[in-house]
Design a protein around this motif. Structure first.
Motif, short mmCIF file in Angstrom:
data_model
loop_
_atom_site.label_atom_id
_atom_site.label_comp_id
_atom_site.label_asym_id
_atom_site.label_seq_id
_atom_site.Cartn_x
_atom_site.Cartn_y
_atom_site.Cartn_z
N LEU A 23 0.85 -1.20 0.00
CA LEU A 23 0.00 0.00 0.00
C LEU A 23 0.88 1.25 0.00
CD1 LEU A 23 -2.84 -1.13 2.42
CD2 LEU A 23 -2.77 -1.24 -0.07
N ASP A 24 2.06 1.09 -0.57
CA ASP A 24 2.99 2.22 -0.71
C ASP A 24 2.55 3.01 -1.95
OD1 ASP A 24 5.12 3.87 -0.33
OD2 ASP A 24 6.60 2.50 -1.20
N ILE A 25 1.47 3.76 -1.76
CA ILE A 25 0.77 4.41 -2.86
C ILE A 25 0.79 5.92 -2.62
CG2 ILE A 25 -1.52 4.65 -3.94
CD1 ILE A 25 -2.06 1.73 -2.88
N PHE A 120 5.19 -8.15 -3.96
CA PHE A 120 6.40 -8.29 -4.77
C PHE A 120 7.27 -7.04 -4.67
CE2 PHE A 120 8.62 -7.38 -8.73
CZ PHE A 120 9.52 -8.44 -8.71
N ALA A 121 6.63 -5.86 -4.68
CA ALA A 121 7.37 -4.59 -4.80
C ALA A 121 8.30 -4.30 -3.63
CB ALA A 121 6.39 -3.44 -4.99
N THR A 122 8.11 -4.99 -2.50
CA THR A 122 9.01 -4.78 -1.36
C THR A 122 9.90 -5.99 -1.12
OG1 THR A 122 7.23 -3.43 -0.41
CG2 THR A 122 9.06 -3.86 1.03
N SER A 123 9.81 -6.97 -1.99
CA SER A 123 10.53 -8.23 -1.76
C SER A 123 12.05 -8.09 -1.87
CB SER A 123 10.03 -9.32 -2.71
OG SER A 123 8.72 -9.68 -2.33
N HIS A 124 12.52 -6.92 -2.36
CA HIS A 124 13.98 -6.71 -2.40
C HIS A 124 14.48 -6.09 -1.08
CE1 HIS A 124 12.16 -2.94 -3.35
NE2 HIS A 124 13.25 -2.32 -3.76
N ARG A 125 13.57 -5.90 -0.12
CA ARG A 125 13.96 -5.35 1.18
C ARG A 125 13.97 -6.45 2.24
NH1 ARG A 125 15.88 -1.06 -1.10
NH2 ARG A 125 14.38 0.47 -1.82
N LYS A 126 15.03 -6.46 3.04
CA LYS A 126 15.11 -7.46 4.12
C LYS A 126 14.41 -6.87 5.34
CE LYS A 126 18.52 -10.49 6.14
NZ LYS A 126 19.93 -10.64 6.46
C1 3PG Z 1 8.57 0.51 -3.68
O1 3PG Z 1 7.84 1.47 -3.85
O2 3PG Z 1 9.50 0.22 -4.45
C2 3PG Z 1 8.30 -0.41 -2.50
O3 3PG Z 1 7.11 -0.07 -1.87
C3 3PG Z 1 9.47 -0.37 -1.55
O4 3PG Z 1 9.59 0.90 -1.00
P1 3PG Z 1 11.03 1.47 -0.55
O5 3PG Z 1 11.81 1.75 -1.81
O6 3PG Z 1 10.72 2.71 0.27
O7 3PG Z 1 11.70 0.41 0.28
#
Ligand code: 3PG
Length: 320
Positions: A23-25, A120-126
């Motif tokens: 929900l990073d919108i 998926f969009a946050t899956s590159h964050r630990k």
């Molecule tokens: C994104 O927007 O790429 C994801 O929500 C991850 O957010 P971030 O880049 O702030 O970690």
């Protein structure tokens, strides 16, 4: 990887499922690709009598910040579903989320039976809600995450050639990993108007086409007519197209023509088409073209990392 899709009603009925969504919108009062992406898994869980609890982050807050609440986005989801959904407030209000803190993950897991990663969009964050949480609950890939992995793996590992990769946006450094991964005889890269970098800085053997003309003065704000025509011809022959980043400053209607023309060329072609990245998704949403692509990824950095062949911590955690 365990897939939510394989769980049947007896396994889900009455179960509390912690669902990590994105929900990073930017504008949570409006419909968006990321919001829509949450719905299939939530509907699936309700259908089988489970109780979903939404968890997510928004922005990069330093402590609690009412402006970055998830409340508005959740009410839109509830409107779409026609029912109330339980949720937790922005996980990043607590610094332990981004620190992948085990105690925080344990607190989150309390009272839940199952964890589902559908972000998926946050899956590159630990982060604790992506990685540490999987130590405490049986963990599954949600319906949206599964589709992201399937479609992005297809264009990365098993594409039909010729493959065309359109790289727009501003920072070429973010795209070099993708060029390195994809540089082979059957892949052509079409670059947006912001790139006039000396070819030595780019992978040597890659088949890269730079814009030849542009509009908007000396610092090109969009690709020009000649470049657009050349790119359209390349796209017409493609069997696979991957698009990351508008080729001009498409948020300004004056400089959206190049991206509009390329979108039309992709849709007209017979290519399997995948687009992604926040700005590309926003552009396609504004143009009403999301459904005309075979897949539009919710990921920005995550999509580029995945396409570059990196292991994403949030996905690796589900593979253990
Ligand atoms: C994104 O927007 O790429 C994801 O929500 C991850 O957010 P971030 O880049 O702030 O970690």
């Amino acid at each position: 990887m365990r897939l939510l899709r394989t769980l049947t009603e007896p396994k889900l009925r009455g179960k509390t499922c912690l669902v990590r969504v994105n929900l990073d919108i930017k504008d949570p009062s409006r419909d968006s690709l990321r919001l829509q992406a949450t719905l299939p898994t939530l509907r699936f869980l309700f259908k089988y009598g489970a109780k979903p609890v939404i968890i997510s982050h928004r922005g990069r807050p330093k402590g609690e910040d009412a402006a970055l609440s998830l409340k508005r986005a959740v009410s839109l989801i509830e409107k779409e579903l026609g029912q109330a959904v339980e949720w937790r407030e922005n996980l990043r209000f607590d610094p332990r989320e981004e620190a992948n803190n085990v105690a925080f993950a344990k607190e989150l897991a309390q009272g839940a039976d199952i964890y589902i990663n559908d972000d998926f969009a946050t899956s590159h964050r630990k982060a604790a809600s992506m990685v540490a949480i999987t130590e405490f609950l049986p963990s599954y890939a949600g319906l949206h995450l599964e589709e992201e992995i399937k479609n992005l793996s297809h264009v990365r590992d098993n594409p039909d050639y010729p493959r065309v990769v359109i790289l727009g946006g501003i920072k070429i450094e973010d795209k070099i990993g993708v060029i390195q991964k994809f540089e082979n005889a059957g892949t052509k890269f079409l670059l947006g108007s912001a790139y006039r970098m000396s070819p030595e800085a780019l992978p040597r053997h890659a088949d890269i086409v730079f814009a030849k003309d542009g509009i908007g003065g000396n610092a090109w704000q969009d690709i020009g007519v000649k470049t657009t025509e050349e790119y359209e011809k390349v796209i017409a022959k493609a069997k696979t197209v991957v698009w990351s980043g508008p080729v001009g400053k498409a948020e300004n209607a004056k400089y959206a023509k190049g991206s509009q023309a390329l979108a039309a060329a992709i849709i007209k072609s017979k290519a399997f088409s995948v687009a992604g990245g926040g700005d590309t998704a926003d552009f396609l949403q504004k143009e009403g073209l999301i459904k005309k692509f075979d897949w539009v990824s919710t990921g920005g950095g995550a999509m580029l990392a995945f396409l570059s062949g990196e292991k994403l911590p949030g996905i690796s955690a589900l593979e253990k």
